[in-house]
Write a protein that holds these residues in place. Structure first.
Motif, mmCIF file in Angstrom:
data_model
loop_
_atom_site.group_PDB
_atom_site.id
_atom_site.type_symbol
_atom_site.label_atom_id
_atom_site.label_comp_id
_atom_site.label_asym_id
_atom_site.label_seq_id
_atom_site.Cartn_x
_atom_site.Cartn_y
_atom_site.Cartn_z
ATOM 1 N N GLU A 31 0.836 -1.208 0.000
ATOM 2 C CA GLU A 31 0.000 0.000 0.000
ATOM 3 C C GLU A 31 0.871 1.258 0.000
ATOM 4 O O GLU A 31 0.602 2.211 -0.747
ATOM 5 C CB GLU A 31 -0.946 0.003 1.201
ATOM 6 C CG GLU A 31 -2.031 -1.047 1.153
ATOM 7 C CD GLU A 31 -3.135 -0.746 0.149
ATOM 8 O OE1 GLU A 31 -3.256 0.423 -0.288
ATOM 9 O OE2 GLU A 31 -3.869 -1.673 -0.198
ATOM 10 N N ASP A 112 -6.131 4.052 9.101
ATOM 11 C CA ASP A 112 -6.676 4.573 7.846
ATOM 12 C C ASP A 112 -6.823 3.433 6.823
ATOM 13 O O ASP A 112 -7.847 3.336 6.140
ATOM 14 C CB ASP A 112 -5.777 5.678 7.291
ATOM 15 C CG ASP A 112 -6.329 6.260 6.007
ATOM 16 O OD1 ASP A 112 -7.496 6.713 6.006
ATOM 17 O OD2 ASP A 112 -5.602 6.246 4.992
ATOM 18 N N HIS A 115 -9.796 1.301 6.940
ATOM 19 C CA HIS A 115 -11.008 1.890 6.360
ATOM 20 C C HIS A 115 -10.995 1.904 4.845
ATOM 21 O O HIS A 115 -12.040 2.129 4.225
ATOM 22 C CB HIS A 115 -11.212 3.317 6.876
ATOM 23 C CG HIS A 115 -11.484 3.387 8.338
ATOM 24 N ND1 HIS A 115 -12.616 2.873 8.930
ATOM 25 C CD2 HIS A 115 -10.745 3.892 9.343
ATOM 26 C CE1 HIS A 115 -12.573 3.069 10.233
ATOM 27 N NE2 HIS A 115 -11.455 3.681 10.510
ATOM 28 N N THR A 116 -9.818 1.698 4.243
ATOM 29 C CA THR A 116 -9.722 1.864 2.792
ATOM 30 C C THR A 116 -9.257 0.626 2.035
ATOM 31 O O THR A 116 -9.410 0.573 0.817
ATOM 32 C CB THR A 116 -8.773 3.031 2.442
ATOM 33 O OG1 THR A 116 -7.464 2.754 2.968
ATOM 34 C CG2 THR A 116 -9.298 4.350 3.003
ATOM 35 N N SER A 117 -8.687 -0.349 2.719
ATOM 36 C CA SER A 117 -8.148 -1.522 2.035
ATOM 37 C C SER A 117 -8.818 -2.800 2.527
ATOM 38 O O SER A 117 -8.548 -3.259 3.648
ATOM 39 C CB SER A 117 -6.631 -1.625 2.256
ATOM 40 O OG SER A 117 -6.157 -2.861 1.756
#
Length: 138
Positions: A31, A112, A115-117
């Motif tokens: 990421e 974070d 919440h996104t991956s």
């Protein structure tokens, strides 16, 4: 429980934690690499990525987890004292501490990504399951 039996009981559990943590760590690196490449261009192969992760401030937020993984490897290599429940509780406590430090860059970035991956979420769940085989938190 004798020390030999106890060590044999806890070793596979710590091996599983180490395995799950390596998977999560690799996802975090992937990421971070994607984000790095968006702003700075492509990374020129695995050796260049290794150098970036080790030395570039962009990747420094990963260092607390990297250090914890080294500590786990040291526990697995330890010869003088068998593994114990307390060793695994210590690993769990240190990982939980990384996430609880909400003002630190590791915690901020990791939470974070939760919440996104979707991949990080899935592997985080597997890591949590491995960490909690020692029983409920004290």
């Amino acid at each position: 429980m004798s020390q030999e039996i106890a060590a044999g009981f806890w070793r596979p559990k710590l091996d599983r934690i180490a395995e799950r943590m390596r998977v999560v760590h690799k996802l975090l690196i992937d990421e971070a690499k994607r984000e790095y490449e968006r702003t700075r261009g492509p990374v020129k192969g695995p050796y260049a990525l290794f150098a970036l992760v080790a030395q570039d401030p962009f990747f420094s937020w990963l260092q607390p987890m990297t250090r914890l993984m080294v500590e786990i490897d040291d526990l697995l290599d330890r010869k003088e004292k068998p593994l114990s429940k307390e060793d695994l509780e210590g690993v769990r406590s240190r990982f939980d501490g990384l996430l609880a430090a909400r003002t630190e860059s590791f915690s901020i970035r990791y939470l974070d990504l939760l919440h996104t991956s979707p991949d990080v979420v899935a592997e985080h769940g597997r890591l949590q399951a491995a960490l909690h085989v020692v029983g409920p938190k004290p």
